[in-house]
Each structure stands twice: as C-alpha cells, then as structure tokens.
Scaffold this active site. Structure first.
Site, PDB file in Angstrom:
ATOM      1  CE1 TYR A 109      -3.001   3.109   0.654  1.00 47.24           C
ATOM      2  CE2 TYR A 109      -2.972   2.629   2.992  1.00 47.24           C
ATOM      3  CZ  TYR A 109      -3.375   3.423   1.955  1.00 47.24           C
ATOM      4  OH  TYR A 109      -4.157   4.530   2.190  1.00 47.24           O
ATOM      5  CB  CYS A 110       0.965   4.307   0.287  1.00 52.26           C
ATOM      6  SG  CYS A 110       1.623   5.978   0.270  1.00 52.26           S
ATOM      7  CB  VAL A 111       5.881   4.701   0.146  1.00 53.37           C
ATOM      8  CG1 VAL A 111       5.870   4.402   1.644  1.00 53.37           C
ATOM      9  CG2 VAL A 111       7.297   4.798  -0.387  1.00 53.37           C
TER      10      VAL A 111
ATOM     11  N   GLY B 158       3.812  -0.206  -1.439  1.00 50.26           N
ATOM     12  CA  GLY B 158       3.660  -0.832  -2.738  1.00 50.26           C
ATOM     13  C   GLY B 158       4.861  -0.582  -3.626  1.00 50.26           C
TER      14      GLY B 158
ATOM     15  CG  LEU C 289      -3.996  -2.116  -2.045  1.00 50.09           C
ATOM     16  CD1 LEU C 289      -4.585  -2.319  -0.657  1.00 50.09           C
ATOM     17  CD2 LEU C 289      -4.997  -2.506  -3.118  1.00 50.09           C
TER      18      LEU C 289
END
Length: 574
Positions: A294-296, A298, A322
């Site tokens: 998720y986010c960084v 990811g 995500l």
C-alpha cells in the site's frame, strides 16, 4: 476546586496562537521555490503584458471598493441563524472570496511552465487558506460569540488545547486518548513471529476452520503505522482478508531511532520485505507468497519483486498494489515540495546521520489539504475550545513515524525528482537492475479517483509497467478513504472490467463498468484461486525456527515518533 486557567485577554490569546502555530506548522519543503515561481511569473507578466496585469489589479480594487460601499451604505440586516451575515463579518468573508477568485485569474495570466504554475497556485492557496477570517478571533463571529457567552471559558479551553498540542508537537485531530493501538485499534488477534531493527512481522490468528496454504504478506507504508489496514473490526482490511480464509502476515515498521538514521531503501527492501517474505513462506511451508503493498509500501514491494525477478528467485506468487506509485512522472500535489534545492539539503542532512521527524512529514501532508486538516482544527480546537470527536483515521493520520534521513533522501531523488524506477535498468538495488517489466506475476492494481498523493492516472501508468497485464480497479474517494472502504451497505463504488490497459487511462475508464459497494469483494474473488489449496487452520502462529516474540500488535507500533527519536528501545510486552 476549579483548576481551569483564567480567561486570557483577546490580544494575548491571538499573540500566543500565532506564536504556537509557528512551532506547530514548521516551514514546508518547496515553499521558497513556490514563492520564487510566483514572483518570477508576476515579474514576467509585468514585462510582457503590463496592461492586462494592471487591468486585473484594477478589477480587484473595484470589487473591494464595491464591497466596502455596500457594507457602509446599505448594510443588510443580520440573519440570527447565520453569524457571518452581520455587516462586518460578511465584509470580511466576501473580501476573502473575492481575493480567492482574483488569484485564480492571476495564475491564469502568468506565463509559467506546468510545474512552476502548480507551485505558484499552491503557494497562493496556502496563503489564502491561512488568511481566511475564520482563523482569527477578531474576524470569527462564532468564536467571538462563544467567548462572550462563556465568559472567556472557551478561550481558556482553547489555550489549554493549544498548550497540550505544543507538548505533543502536533495538532490533535481526534479526541486525545480516545484510541490506542492494541486497545481500540489494531486489535485483530495475532503474534509477532519475527523482528529485526527495522520491522516486526505479525502473523494473525485465522478466523476460518480452513485457510489457503499460501501466505498473504502485507507491506504498509513506512511513513505512517501499519494499522491503517487494521483499524477497528468494522473497517479492518486485515480482518476482512482473514474472513476470506487467507493466512495474513503484516510488516510493522519500526519508528526510526537515531541508530537507524543511516538505514537505506535497500535495507528496508532486505529487512522489511524480503526477510519477512522468507519467514512467511517458512511458517506456511510454501515456496511463494502473495504480497500486497500500500502506498510507498507498494513501491517498496514492487522493487523487491523486480529484484527477485531479475535474480530468478521464485518467492512471489502474486502482487497487489494499492494506491502505489511506480511511475513518478506525476506524483500529485507532493510535487510542489520536491525540488533540487530541497532534495540536495536532505542529502546533506543525511550525510550527518539525521532522522526526518514524523511531525515534519505529518505537517507537510496535512498542508496538502490545509483547509480540512489544519485550519478546521485551529478554528474549532483553539478559537472555540472544542475537543475533536474520536475518529480512527485521523488518529492514525496524526500517529506519524520518523524516517531515516538516507532513506528519505534516496526516495526524493530517485523517485520524485528523477523518476529512475520507471526506466528499466537505470536503478540498481541489492546488486540487481530494477525492471518492473520483469515482474510477470498475477497482479491487482488499485487507484483512487480523488487521490491527491497518488493520482489514479499515475497508479494506472505504473500498472502498465508490469510485465504481465494486471487487473486494474479504480475506486471512489481518495488515498485513504478509497482504500479503507469496508463492504457495508451504502459504501463507495468502483470501476473495473475495462479490459486491456490502453495508453490513455481515460479510454480505460470510458470502457470500465461502475459497481456500487466496496472493491474489497472484487479483490477477494481475484485472490481466492491464488491462495493455494485449502488446509486446516494452523493451531499456533510460530514454529521452532520462528517462535512467538510477543502478542500483536507488538511494541514497535506502540512507540511514538518523539519517544523513538530520543528514548531507549521499547521493551517487550509481558
């Protein structure tokens, strides 16, 4: 006995508020560059089109004069139901609205490239949001009425709130003390089964009699704490995944201490992702795991997958991203903060072994939505003396983490400033060239329609870098609310089934189908055949090779940024 402080004088209150805001709202990265872009654009307009600029300035003066004339000559009667309708306050409000509209016309007039134009617009918007009359006691009719009606008690409460926030180093956005990880948040049962100086690994207790044999390793962003994905039971993504019969593991990042100031992106890859991947596979007796970032987190997970793909290591079975950036060509509004001067300064600081304080990062991200995440609370918490309502997402938003200076500087340079990850082989990590095109795993990529941190078109561009076409899904709402969208009636919808991913994301969206409800169900259907054969749920979280260290949520997530920056390492739970 009443221990409440006496009501402050209005002037003294304003002075204390302004002084405190200087500490609570530190100078933001890129501010000087944004102001310089605005000045250069203005001076350019003076040289190239002085008549049009003069006409625009005259237009503002005429509108201000009209508002003053209306307020003085024929003031409208105040509406008791609308405190802002009184002539003085209506004038302050209308003048500010006129200035907002005028600045948009000014920006349109300036001959600036897209980047400097965005920076100039952002600088003006920040100034206008700060200058709103609701942010000053003298021009806020609601705050003045509350102060008069309470005999100054509202101001005394506001001053108390201000001092409490100064002690914590941040503006409280949720009721202080209402939430605590392990008590109200991050309560899904589990155990810490592995740890190193950078991260712990949590294995959650199964919620179904049988589970998929393959683990699901979740890599959250290290800029905030992992429990955004495990808030309360009703909106916990972790709990939802467990209910689908998945074996869920979570990386819980350490709140960086001075000893970790020199940690790098490669350290986080090795110790935070790849080591956790090996442990999860070992505990589940599998060769390859499903991984969700998720986010960084990811971005980090995709880098790890790319490194393993080049080295032909087969530890990965699928990849879910995500709201994550792989292509940083358009990184959203964060771009206004990242320029050569700022990044070079961060690199110099990193050489000295610095930490990037969590409060600084939190203030920078809050400023991207300052009206909602800064000035709303200045008005209600300080001017009105109110306690914010308990809100789990805002509590998490304020529970910031420190970052190692070297990690932060590399992220800014390699990703935000130079976009090196997009170009196959330009960046080497752990001795391998990074090429997202080598990732040929089944992949699920999610973008959020109103995401200002990872614009959905940028998430889409990253999806097209993968070597195997992924399933791309677009959710409603923004960076956090779009992801944390539990499957309950009336929740936000999503778009999917847009077919192959053409170069133009608008073409994909035009072909995509909109569905009501949460995208979580779609992901559950996608991941189910990848979860492995059904086996009896494990009776114990650990193994002789990886024994249980402590119960979830673990001590790493409990440590505050301020404590981590100067305290001894947290001790294991009893």
């Amino acid at each position: 006995m009443n221990d409440a402080p006496p009501p402050p004088e209005a002037g003294g209150f304003e002075a204390q508020l302004l002084a405190a805001l200087g500490a609570l709202l530190p100078p933001l990265p890129g501010a000087a560059t944004a102001a310089r872009a605005l000045l250069q654009g203005y001076l350019g307009a003076v040289r190239t089109d002085p008549a049009r600029l003069t006409a625009l300035q005259a237009e503002l003066l005429r509108e201000q004069a009209r508002l003053w004339s209306r307020a003085v000559a024929t003031p409208a009667p105040a509406d008791p139901a609308d405190p802002w309708s009184a002539p003085f306050f209506a004038l302050a409000r209308d003048q500010h609205r006129a200035l907002e509209a005028w600045t948009e016309r000014l920006i349109a007039l300036l001959d600036l490239p897209p980047g400097p134009r965005r920076a100039a617009r952002f600088a003006l918007r920040r100034w206008l949001e700060a200058a709103h009359p609701a942010n000053r006691l003298a021009t806020n009719p609601v705050a003045l009425a509350a102060a008069l009606g309470s005999g100054g008690a509202s101001l005394a409460r506001g001053l108390h709130n201000l001092r409490a926030d100064l002690a914590e180093g941040r503006i409280a956005m949720s009721a202080p003390g209402a939430f605590e990880p392990g008590r109200d948040l991050a309560v899904t049962p589990g155990a810490v089964v592995h740890e190193n100086p950078i991260a712990q690994l949590i294995r959650y207790a199964p919620l179904t009699p049988k589970v998929g044999s393959r683990p699901l390793l979740v890599v959250p962003p290290f800029i905030n704490k992992y429990y955004v994905l495990d808030l309360q039971p009703a909106n916990s993504f972790v709990r939802f995944a467990l209910q689908q019969g998945l074996q869920v593991f979570m990386v819980s990042w350490r709140n960086a201490t001075p000893a970790l100031a020199g940690a790098t992106w490669e350290d986080y890859l090795r110790l935070g992702v790849l080591e956790a991947l090996d442990v999860a596979n070992s505990l589940c007796a599998t060769q390859a795991a499903n991984v969700l970032g998720y986010c960084v987190g990811g971005t980090l997970a995709a880098c790890a997958a790319a490194v393993d793909a080049v080295a032909n290591r087969r530890r990965w079975h699928s990849l879910t991203l995500l709201a994550a950036l792989l292509d940083f060509e358009d990184p959203g509004e964060v771009a206004v903060y990242v320029d050569e001067d700022y990044v070079a300064g961060c690199e110099r600081d990193a050489e000295d072994g610095c930490l990037v304080p969590g409060a600084r990062l939190a203030a920078a991200f809050a400023s991207l939505r300052a009206r909602e995440l800064v000035w709303h609370f200045v008005e209600h918490r300080y001017l009105l003396g109110e306690t914010p309502r308990p809100f789990d997402l805002l509590h998490w938003n304020g529970d910031a983490t420190n970052l190692p200076g070297r990690l932060y500087a590399w992220l800014l340079r390699a990703c935000y400033l130079e976009n090196r990850l997009r170009q196959p082989g330009r960046e080497r990590l752990l001795g391998q060239p990074v090429d997202f095109g080598r990732i040929r795993l089944p992949a699920y990529v999610f973008g959020a329609l109103d995401d200002h941190i990872v614009p959905w078109r940028s998430a889409y561009a990253g999806a097209r870098l993968l070597g195997r076409p992924p399933r791309f899904v677009l959710g409603e709402s923004g960076h956090v609310a779009g992801v944390i969208n539990p499957p309950v009636p009336g929740r936000r919808g999503w778009w999917g089934d847009g077919g192959a991913l053409p170069a133009d994301p608008a073409a994909w969206r035009h072909a995509a189908l909109h569905r009501g409800g949460s995208w979580w169900h779609d992901w559950a259907v996608w991941i189910a055949p990848l979860a492995g054969r059904r086996i009896p749920a494990p009776a114990s979280p650990g193994s002789p090779a990886h024994p249980v260290i402590e119960p979830a949520p673990g001590r790493y997530v409990r440590e505050s940024a301020r404590a981590a920056a100067g305290a001894d390492p947290p001790q294991p739970q009893e």
